[in-house]
Scaffold this motif. Structure first.
Motif, PDB file in Angstrom:
ATOM      1  N   MET A   1      -5.048  -1.432   9.605  1.00 63.07           N
ATOM      2  CA  MET A   1      -4.657  -1.233   8.214  1.00 63.07           C
ATOM      3  C   MET A   1      -3.170  -1.003   8.084  1.00 63.07           C
ATOM      4  O   MET A   1      -2.673  -0.743   7.004  1.00 63.07           O
ATOM      5  CB  MET A   1      -5.372  -0.005   7.681  1.00 63.07           C
ATOM      6  CG  MET A   1      -6.861  -0.113   7.775  1.00 63.07           C
ATOM      7  SD  MET A   1      -7.479   1.247   6.900  1.00 63.07           S
ATOM      8  CE  MET A   1      -9.103   1.292   7.444  1.00 63.07           C
TER       9      MET A   1
ATOM     10  N   GLU B   1       0.007  10.091  11.686  1.00 60.40           N
ATOM     11  CA  GLU B   1      -0.701  11.208  11.050  1.00 60.40           C
ATOM     12  C   GLU B   1      -1.598  10.715   9.940  1.00 60.40           C
ATOM     13  O   GLU B   1      -2.735  11.144   9.785  1.00 60.40           O
ATOM     14  CB  GLU B   1       0.302  12.224  10.489  1.00 60.40           C
ATOM     15  CG  GLU B   1       1.109  12.947  11.551  1.00 60.40           C
ATOM     16  CD  GLU B   1       2.341  12.162  11.995  1.00 60.40           C
ATOM     17  OE1 GLU B   1       3.088  12.681  12.835  1.00 60.40           O
ATOM     18  OE2 GLU B   1       2.552  11.021  11.509  1.00 60.40           O
ATOM     19  N   ARG B   2      -1.083   9.757   9.152  1.00 61.50           N
ATOM     20  CA  ARG B   2      -1.892   9.254   8.056  1.00 61.50           C
ATOM     21  C   ARG B   2      -3.099   8.506   8.588  1.00 61.50           C
ATOM     22  O   ARG B   2      -4.196   8.587   8.043  1.00 61.50           O
ATOM     23  CB  ARG B   2      -1.033   8.345   7.167  1.00 61.50           C
ATOM     24  CG  ARG B   2      -1.714   7.928   5.894  1.00 61.50           C
ATOM     25  CD  ARG B   2      -0.724   7.727   4.784  1.00 61.50           C
ATOM     26  NE  ARG B   2       0.487   7.086   5.240  1.00 61.50           N
ATOM     27  CZ  ARG B   2       0.643   5.759   5.356  1.00 61.50           C
ATOM     28  NH1 ARG B   2      -0.331   4.956   5.044  1.00 61.50           N
ATOM     29  NH2 ARG B   2       1.769   5.263   5.803  1.00 61.50           N
TER      30      ARG B   2
ATOM     31  N   ARG C   1      -5.842  10.791   9.376  1.00 65.59           N
ATOM     32  CA  ARG C   1      -6.575  11.235   8.183  1.00 65.59           C
ATOM     33  C   ARG C   1      -7.557  10.163   7.723  1.00 65.59           C
ATOM     34  O   ARG C   1      -8.692  10.454   7.357  1.00 65.59           O
ATOM     35  CB  ARG C   1      -5.597  11.562   7.051  1.00 65.59           C
ATOM     36  CG  ARG C   1      -5.123  12.986   7.075  1.00 65.59           C
ATOM     37  CD  ARG C   1      -4.542  13.342   5.731  1.00 65.59           C
ATOM     38  NE  ARG C   1      -3.418  12.484   5.388  1.00 65.59           N
ATOM     39  CZ  ARG C   1      -2.199  12.601   5.880  1.00 65.59           C
ATOM     40  NH1 ARG C   1      -1.925  13.584   6.714  1.00 65.59           N
ATOM     41  NH2 ARG C   1      -1.239  11.767   5.540  1.00 65.59           N
ATOM     42  N   VAL C   2      -7.099   8.902   7.755  1.00 66.44           N
ATOM     43  CA  VAL C   2      -8.004   7.819   7.355  1.00 66.44           C
ATOM     44  C   VAL C   2      -9.191   7.759   8.291  1.00 66.44           C
ATOM     45  O   VAL C   2     -10.335   7.577   7.879  1.00 66.44           O
ATOM     46  CB  VAL C   2      -7.254   6.462   7.362  1.00 66.44           C
ATOM     47  CG1 VAL C   2      -8.194   5.333   7.024  1.00 66.44           C
ATOM     48  CG2 VAL C   2      -6.109   6.497   6.382  1.00 66.44           C
TER      49      VAL C   2
ATOM     50  N   GLU D   1     -11.700  10.316   7.385  1.00 70.48           N
ATOM     51  CA  GLU D   1     -12.456   9.995   6.185  1.00 70.48           C
ATOM     52  C   GLU D   1     -13.494   8.926   6.446  1.00 70.48           C
ATOM     53  O   GLU D   1     -14.574   8.948   5.887  1.00 70.48           O
ATOM     54  CB  GLU D   1     -11.510   9.546   5.067  1.00 70.48           C
ATOM     55  CG  GLU D   1     -12.172   9.655   3.711  1.00 70.48           C
ATOM     56  CD  GLU D   1     -11.302   9.083   2.618  1.00 70.48           C
ATOM     57  OE1 GLU D   1     -10.308   9.739   2.271  1.00 70.48           O
ATOM     58  OE2 GLU D   1     -11.622   7.989   2.129  1.00 70.48           O
TER      59      GLU D   1
ATOM     60  N   SER E   1     -14.903   7.488  -0.916  1.00 69.09           N
ATOM     61  CA  SER E   1     -14.235   6.690  -1.956  1.00 69.09           C
ATOM     62  C   SER E   1     -13.518   5.483  -1.388  1.00 69.09           C
ATOM     63  O   SER E   1     -13.412   4.457  -2.039  1.00 69.09           O
ATOM     64  CB  SER E   1     -13.247   7.563  -2.726  1.00 69.09           C
ATOM     65  OG  SER E   1     -12.237   8.002  -1.831  1.00 69.09           O
ATOM     66  N   ALA E   2     -13.014   5.594  -0.169  1.00 66.82           N
ATOM     67  CA  ALA E   2     -12.264   4.464   0.391  1.00 66.82           C
ATOM     68  C   ALA E   2     -13.170   3.279   0.667  1.00 66.82           C
ATOM     69  O   ALA E   2     -12.695   2.171   0.829  1.00 66.82           O
ATOM     70  CB  ALA E   2     -11.574   4.887   1.679  1.00 66.82           C
TER      71      ALA E   2
ATOM     72  N   ASP F   1      -6.183   5.864  -0.026  1.00 63.52           N
ATOM     73  CA  ASP F   1      -7.226   4.843   0.068  1.00 63.52           C
ATOM     74  C   ASP F   1      -6.652   3.442  -0.030  1.00 63.52           C
ATOM     75  O   ASP F   1      -7.247   2.486   0.434  1.00 63.52           O
ATOM     76  CB  ASP F   1      -8.250   5.011  -1.065  1.00 63.52           C
ATOM     77  CG  ASP F   1      -9.141   6.223  -0.851  1.00 63.52           C
ATOM     78  OD1 ASP F   1      -9.845   6.593  -1.798  1.00 63.52           O
ATOM     79  OD2 ASP F   1      -9.123   6.784   0.261  1.00 63.52           O
TER      80      ASP F   1
ATOM     81  N   THR G   1      -4.584   1.276   1.409  1.00 62.48           N
ATOM     82  CA  THR G   1      -3.869   1.157   2.677  1.00 62.48           C
ATOM     83  C   THR G   1      -3.182  -0.190   2.822  1.00 62.48           C
ATOM     84  O   THR G   1      -3.394  -1.111   2.042  1.00 62.48           O
ATOM     85  CB  THR G   1      -4.877   1.269   3.833  1.00 62.48           C
ATOM     86  OG1 THR G   1      -5.896   0.289   3.590  1.00 62.48           O
ATOM     87  CG2 THR G   1      -5.498   2.636   3.870  1.00 62.48           C
ATOM     88  N   SER G   2      -2.407  -0.305   3.857  1.00 61.96           N
ATOM     89  CA  SER G   2      -1.864  -1.549   4.403  1.00 61.96           C
ATOM     90  C   SER G   2      -0.569  -2.048   3.798  1.00 61.96           C
ATOM     91  O   SER G   2      -0.020  -3.021   4.292  1.00 61.96           O
ATOM     92  CB  SER G   2      -2.860  -2.724   4.298  1.00 61.96           C
ATOM     93  OG  SER G   2      -4.101  -2.368   4.800  1.00 61.96           O
TER      94      SER G   2
ATOM     95  N   GLN H   1       5.000  11.598   5.376  1.00 64.73           N
ATOM     96  CA  GLN H   1       3.659  12.082   4.972  1.00 64.73           C
ATOM     97  C   GLN H   1       3.567  12.153   3.463  1.00 64.73           C
ATOM     98  O   GLN H   1       3.184  13.166   2.888  1.00 64.73           O
ATOM     99  CB  GLN H   1       3.388  13.476   5.555  1.00 64.73           C
ATOM    100  CG  GLN H   1       3.725  13.639   7.016  1.00 64.73           C
ATOM    101  CD  GLN H   1       3.080  12.582   7.868  1.00 64.73           C
ATOM    102  OE1 GLN H   1       1.987  12.140   7.564  1.00 64.73           O
ATOM    103  NE2 GLN H   1       3.761  12.180   8.911  1.00 64.73           N
TER     104      GLN H   1
ATOM    105  N   ASP I   1       1.546  11.068   1.266  1.00 61.25           N
ATOM    106  CA  ASP I   1       0.289  11.330   0.547  1.00 61.25           C
ATOM    107  C   ASP I   1      -0.093  12.805   0.580  1.00 61.25           C
ATOM    108  O   ASP I   1      -0.923  13.246  -0.210  1.00 61.25           O
ATOM    109  CB  ASP I   1      -0.853  10.455   1.076  1.00 61.25           C
ATOM    110  CG  ASP I   1      -1.023  10.588   2.569  1.00 61.25           C
ATOM    111  OD1 ASP I   1      -2.112  10.274   3.067  1.00 61.25           O
ATOM    112  OD2 ASP I   1      -0.064  10.994   3.249  1.00 61.25           O
TER     113      ASP I   1
ATOM    114  N   LYS J   1      -4.645  11.414  -6.540  1.00 62.59           N
ATOM    115  CA  LYS J   1      -5.965  11.567  -7.171  1.00 62.59           C
ATOM    116  C   LYS J   1      -6.034  12.830  -8.020  1.00 62.59           C
ATOM    117  O   LYS J   1      -6.721  12.869  -9.034  1.00 62.59           O
ATOM    118  CB  LYS J   1      -7.053  11.619  -6.100  1.00 62.59           C
ATOM    119  CG  LYS J   1      -7.281  10.293  -5.414  1.00 62.59           C
ATOM    120  CD  LYS J   1      -8.734  10.164  -4.975  1.00 62.59           C
ATOM    121  CE  LYS J   1      -8.978   8.987  -4.107  1.00 62.59           C
ATOM    122  NZ  LYS J   1      -8.856   9.018  -2.721  1.00 62.59           N
TER     123      LYS J   1
ATOM    124  N   VAL K   1     -10.134   1.347  -5.186  1.00 58.36           N
ATOM    125  CA  VAL K   1     -10.257   0.363  -4.103  1.00 58.36           C
ATOM    126  C   VAL K   1     -10.752  -0.991  -4.628  1.00 58.36           C
ATOM    127  O   VAL K   1     -10.405  -2.048  -4.111  1.00 58.36           O
ATOM    128  CB  VAL K   1     -11.206   0.906  -3.017  1.00 58.36           C
ATOM    129  CG1 VAL K   1     -11.411  -0.096  -1.927  1.00 58.36           C
ATOM    130  CG2 VAL K   1     -10.652   2.179  -2.442  1.00 58.36           C
TER     131      VAL K   1
END
Lengths: 328, 336, 584
Positions: free
Chosen positions: A38, A46-47, A50-51, A54, A80-81, C165, C167-168, C182, C184, C190, C239
């Protein structure tokens, strides 16, 4: 008979479960971490972590597996993702394709079925036809030619045949349209046109097995006493071959055909890659290459389901015909 | 199948020409075993002879690959990029065919096609023979045990067979093959060719035994109800004796046929793995990978497709023809 | 008032001069007298004249209305949702259905101008310190349903890009506004859907304001990425928005079957008078997914039926190049252009610590042979610099002249009899394997002992970005998001960014002198920066030799006889569709 069916069905279910466990384990052999896909260029570890949390990828493997199985029977919440709650049968969400896996399967399965079933009809007709011709005209040039043709087909490589067919009929002479899939109900002619080259390639390759088999079966049946009796009684030749010989010869053929079709539905990878068709096999390969576990699981389970079902049907046929089998 | 007739037929022929020579009106009639009879029938069959000879020639070429390389003077890794034009295509007709390069050069890297094909055939044949042997052996053992012992062992082995047949081979191969070497070799070590070949043979073995096992099991099941087996059992023969002296001799025909048909199937399967990119890796020469790469050049350098394509076709065709002829020779009733 | 602000006060904008050493064409270094490849130099400007940002876009000569352009691609477009758009296909598709704060005006021949798209100008540097930027939004902008586009919708689009959510996509605006990678966690979208991230404000419906803690003189460039696309808040489906985003461009998405096809049709509510770049000639654009590059190229070459207005996205594969190059009729339908994708043989300087060994590698390299192995000059163009030709301020140099086929003697001289054993990590797909085979044979001529280690293709990029990766050499590729040295050299060679994984600095060099140079140059005016980057490029190669520059990807795309107005984007090196039309 009922108990036999029950026993075999239970065995089939166990098989599917074993396949799902093995697939799950196999996935963890893959070195690829699907989440990093992704994050093409400026990646933030770090992100990603987190993904990963989830998506449940940090959970223990057993938990992930059980969650997946639970989803198939009851449905589960994916977060939600991944589009929220997923109804049963929940095959998960593909973070590579960005869609629920059941949507992927609904889309690609008809393609594979459209490739295999008509091709199977073609290769069975061609194979049995050639085999019968050989058996009836045993020893003549016709016999040799038919078997020779069948063996040549069986010795060719599918991607080679496919490449040559495409070059000749699509690009060079422009007779066949570029291979593509149109749902049968939308436009039957276009559906057939887009798949005809794949059918021909598969038929060329697989008719040989059936040609040989049916030839051997026919020859064996033809030397049986009851055939001699029928001929002695003056039954016309067409009936001798058609009604008596063919019927006796067909049973083992049908059972092997059933197994073959089941296996083919499970994976027409090379055909789909060669002809650029997005079916089950191609989807599975893409999923493995990108580490997309939910899609891998779903495609493997669907493929295994076909094989196991075909086996079950074949076993039932055998049991129906030969009572001894049931007693084991 | 003909197993129902096999032993009786052999009995017939044995009584006609049994044991030591027997004078019958002046001629000596020698006893012949089923194997000798098969060999005689094969020899008489023209197709079998031609395909058999072709196979022997190919085998010799494959085995003698290092010798051929020494005589030819060019190795499989030698590059001749100066003979490629600015698009990387070989200069000259037929994809660079010349006295020096009998089958021309590969586009891009400029390696000699003839010597790479010779080496590639070696790899393919080695993998095919090894895989066929191992799967036949495993299949025979599993099938015989399952078929003869029956009961729970049959159920268990049967279930394993079902699972092995239900797993999609290519998908698993795709997942497992590239990563196996990572577990055995450090991140800086080269993976030797031998290991790569072993991995491929291994994965064929894991999936391939099931088909043979099922076939053999079916044969054994129908054989074990036969009178001669009952007779052996009643007269106190042990399991080993029954397996090896009664059952196996009657199975060798279908096993042999299955083996001879497995060989071309494994050559094709190995080429399929290479087509997907999980066969042996560069720079080890491989027929399947060569064909896969050459297909794109069908329009621009057809010779590059022609040479390996025809070769693999000839190999597989010869095996198929021979297997067919062998089956005919083993079964006396399907006479020409 | 600081002297620089006089410029800003006038309202005219920053000018990056194109003159510094950029005006001559640079030939490809395999000087075989070929006429296939002359690399046009990019001359890039941020528009000074507000008129450049106004619509309508200049008419394309001979363009006619109507018809369908088909784009054939092997795999589907990863994302349509603007903040998630980052792959080349997605980036070339986005301008059809989406508009951005700023955008590039590209004449297809190397002339690039950054202009305002939704904004009236490429951006006002309010205090001259690159910390505060202001944009005025044009009038008469509408979504596909007729709803107006104001600064609120653009701000919302940027705000939702903070949602983890989604991403990419690129993360420049998010990181710059929040001041941390960081982003987010710094600001939760949200929980704050009705407010805006820190630093982003909309004083009124026609004004958008960015306030950064650190100076970011590249904001106009970053604002050209789709993160700045407007999104109506009431139509935001999270999404799911990825399947059918609301259009602000000349076309809207009417059908999206993932993996099969994507259909875009005219958007009646797009006003050409406000758009400096886009056109609306064809009735429809259709993306068809599935055929591999060979199949796609073959059918476009065959030019039958609807394929006459098709373009094969994946380019002419090496295997068909000879056929296309030999046929003048096919040559006319081919788009041939260098791209900003530069490929280098990265040297892991943590393992290969001896500079003379790294220099020897640079001398030994046979670029001509490598280009042949890749498929020839229409696939790859050799290069000896770290920045690709086409970067603003590019200057050609050759720090280690190896000639077209490598200078083996000089390499051996540098090695002085040593035979270093090096491990080359290569992707296990067919092209990775062939390149590795070529490099191994090449470098071993100079005495190196090369072990090729295969890495599963999908994970190779992630693995080589890890600090403790076990290999000495690997081939890396980099295409900057905008053609400035600032998006290339500090990203790839600043040692202070090194961490456990995810490193773009995969050479792992860390030179105080070079880092100081980066800091110094980034603090300069953008117009002064361009020539400085070229100098630092050469400095890095001469002092550190952290890589062997290999080649630049060449775009070689074929289209049907009825497809017109297609060109290769000077920014991303892929076919661009803003001028496309179908010949009637």
């Amino acid at each position: 008979m009922g108990r036999f069916l029950l026993r075999r069905s239970f065995s089939a279910l166990l098989t599917l479960l074993a396949v799902s466990v093995l697939t799950f384990l196999m996935f963890f052999v893959l070195p690829r971490d699907p989440v990093t896909g992704m994050c093409p260029k400026n990646c933030n570890p770090e992100r990603l972590e987190r993904v990963r949390q989830e998506l449940g990828l940090s959970d223990p493997k057993v938990e992930q597996y059980l969650g997946y199985i639970k989803g198939i029977f009851v449905g589960r919440d994916l977060g939600s993702a991944q589009g929220g709650y997923c109804d049963a049968p929940c095959l998960g969400y593909s973070y590579v394709n960005n869609e629920p896996v059941s949507a992927t399967i609904t889309r690609v399965l008809p393609v594979t079925i459209s490739i295999v079933v008509p091709a199977a009809i073609l290769w069975l007709s061609l194979g049995i036809g050639l085999g019968m011709v050989s058996a009836v005209h045993r020893g003549t040039w016709l016999d040799r030619a038919a078997i020779g043709f069948a063996l040549t087909g069986a010795s060719l490589q599918l991607y080679f045949v496919g490449g040559v067919l495409l070059l000749a009929f699509t690009y060079h002479w422009g007779i066949a349209p570029v291979p593509h899939y149109t749902p049968f109900l939308d436009n039957p002619v276009d559906w057939a046109g887009g798949l005809v080259l794949a059918w021909v390639a598969l038929a060329l390759l697989f008719s040989a097995i059936y040609a040989r088999l049916s030839r051997a079966q026919m020859l064996e049946t033809l030397s049986e006493d009851f055939i001699r009796t029928a001929r002695a009684k003056g039954v016309p030749r067409s009936q001798v071959y058609g009604r008596h010989a063919l019927r006796a010869a067909i049973t083992p053929l049908v059972t092997i055909a059933g197994l073959d079709i089941g296996a083919a539905l499970g994976g027409t990878v090379i055909t789909e890659i060669t002809f650029g068709l997005q079916g089950l096999g191609r989807t599975a390969v893409d999923a493995v290459r990108s580490g997309d576990l939910p899609t891998i699981m779903a495609t493997v389970l669907v493929a295994a389901f076909f094989i196991v079902t075909a086996n079950l049907v074949v076993d039932l046929l055998y049991a129906a015909i030969d009572p001894r089998v049931r007693l084991k | 199948m003909n197993a129902t007739r096999g032993p009786e037929r052999q009995l017939e022929e044995a009584t006609l020409s049994s044991g030591p020579s027997e004078n019958r009106g002046g001629t000596t009639v020698a006893g012949r075993s089923p194997a000798q009879l098969t060999w005689l029938r094969l020899r008489r069959d023209r197709t079998a002879v031609i395909s058999g000879v072709t196979l022997v020639v190919l085998l010799v070429i494959a085995l003698a690959a290092p010798l051929i390389e020494w005589m030819y003077g060019i190795g499989p890794q030698d590059q001749f990029q100066h003979a490629l034009d600015r698009y990387g295509m070989p200069v000259g007709p037929g994809g660079g065919v010349s006295g020096e390069h009998w089958f021309g050069l590969e586009p891009g890297l400029g390696r000699d096609i003839f010597i790479r094909m010779t080496a590639g055939m070696r790899t393919s044949l080695l993998i095919a023979f090894a895989a066929a042997t191992i799967t036949s052996a495993l299949g025979v053992v599993a099938g015989t045990l399952a078929g003869y012992v029956g009961g729970w062992l049959d159920s268990v082995i049967g279930w394993f067979i079902d699972v092995a047949l239900a797993l999609p081979f290519l998908i698993f191969a795709l997942a497992v093959v590239p990563t196996v070497s990572l577990r055995f070799y450090g991140p800086r070590e080269a993976v030797p060719a031998g290991f790569q070949v072993a991995v491929i043979i291994g994965i064929f073995a894991v999936f391939g035994w099931a088909g043979t096992a099922r076939l053999v099991r079916g044969q054994v099941v129908s054989l074990r109800e036969r009178e001669f087996v009952d007779a052996a059992r009643v007269s106190g023969a042990g399991l080993g004796h029954i397996l090896f002296r009664e059952l196996l001799p009657n199975l060798w025909a279908p096993i042999l046929v299955s083996f001879s048909l497995a060989l071309p199937a494994y050559i094709t399967a190995e080429a399929a793995l290479s087509f997907l990119g999980i066969g042996v890796l560069e720079p080890i020469p491989d027929l399947g990978r060569m064909i896969e790469r050459s297909l794109g050049y069908l329009q621009t350098d057809p010779a590059y497709v022609f040479f390996p394509g025809i070769t693999i076709f000839v190999v597989v065709f010869a095996f198929n023809l021979f297997g067919d002829a062998l089956r005919d020779a083993l079964d006396p009733r399907s006479t020409r | 008032m600081r002297p620089r602000t006089t410029l800003a006060a006038v309202g005219a904008l920053l000018l990056i001069t194109s003159s510094s050493g950029c005006s001559q064409d640079s030939q490809s270094s395999s000087a075989t007298g070929t006429n296939v490849m002359t690399i046009p130099t990019q001359t890039g400007v941020i528009a000074a004249n507000p008129g450049d940002s106004q619509g309508p876009a200049a008419e394309v000569p001979d363009a006619t209305n109507g018809g369908t352009i088909t784009i054939i691609r092997e795999s589907k477009i990863s994302h349509l949702d603007p903040p998630r758009v980052y792959s080349f296909a997605a980036l070339m598709n986005a301008p059809l259905y989406s508009r951005f704060l700023t955008t590039w005006k590209d004449d297809g021949k190397g002339d690039l101008t950054l202009v305002g798209d939704l904004a009236t100008t490429p951006g006002t540097n309010v205090n001259g310190d690159c910390r505060v930027w202001e944009y005025t939004i044009k009038d008469g902008l509408e979504f596909e349903d007729g709803q107006p586009i104001t600064s609120k919708e653009i701000a919302y689009g940027i705000a939702r890009s903070f949602d983890p959510d989604l991403t990419s996509g690129p993360t420049y605006l998010q990181e710059w506004l929040s001041g941390t990678p960081q982003y987010d966690t710094a600001w939760d979208f949200k929980a704050n859907k009705t407010s805006l991230p820190p630093g982003l404000t909309t004083p009124d419906a026609k004004t958008l304001r960015f306030q950064f803690a650190d100076p970011h003189c590249d904001l106009p460039f970053a604002a050209s990425l789709p993160t700045s696309a407007p999104v109506p808040a009431d139509k935001d489906t999270g999404v799911d928005y990825d399947t059918k985003p609301v259009s602000s461009g000349p076309y809207k998405i009417t059908e999206n079957t993932p993996g099969v096809q994507l259909v875009l049709e005219r958007n009646a509510n797009w006003d050409p008078a406000t758009d400096p770049v886009r056109h609306q000639y064809p009735d429809k654009f259709v993306w068809t997914f599935g055929p591999d590059p060979d199949a796609a190229a073959s059918r476009v070459i065959a030019d039958n039926g609807p394929d006459q207005s098709a373009v094969a996205w994946n380019g002419v594969p090496a295997s068909l190049v000879a056929k296309v190059a030999a046929d003048p009729a096919l040559q006319e339908r081919t788009l041939l252009s260098p791209t900003p994708s530069a490929n280098r043989l990265t040297i892991n300087t943590q393992r290969v610590t001896d500079l003379s060994v790294r220099q020897a590698l640079n001398y030994a390299i046979d670029r001509d042979g490598l280009v042949k192995a890749l498929g020839g000059e229409t696939v790859a163009s050799p290069t000896t610099t770290l920045m690709p030709p086409g970067t603003l301020g590019y200057r050609q140099y050759d720090a280690y002249p190896a000639g077209p086929n490598g200078n083996i003697d000089k390499a051996k001289e540098l090695l002085a009899g040593r035979t270093p054993e090096l491990v080359l990590g290569a992707a296990d797909d067919s092209s990775g394997q062939e390149v590795a085979t070529q490099l191994k044979a090449n470098l071993e001529k100079a005495g190196f002992t090369i072990t090729v280690k295969s890495i599963p293709a999908d994970s190779k990029l992630d693995e080589t970005k890890k600090k403790d990766n076990p290999w000495d050499l690997y081939v890396d590729s980099w295409a900057a998001d905008w053609p400035s040295g600032a998006a290339i050299l500090p990203v790839l060679f600043d040692g202070r960014t090194i961490r456990a994984d995810g490193n773009s600095n995969s050479s792992f060099v860390n030179s105080d002198a070079v880092n100081a140079e980066f800091d110094r140059i980034l603090a300069l005016d953008p117009d002064q920066q361009t020539s400085e980057w070229a100098a630092v490029d050469e400095q890095i190669m001469t002092e550190l030799a952290p890589a062997v520059p290999l080649y630049v990807d060449v775009a070689d795309n074929i289209h049907g006889s009825k497809a017109g107005g297609l060109f290769i984007s000077g920014i991303f090196g892929s076919p661009a569709f803003v001028n496309a039309y179908v010949k009637q």
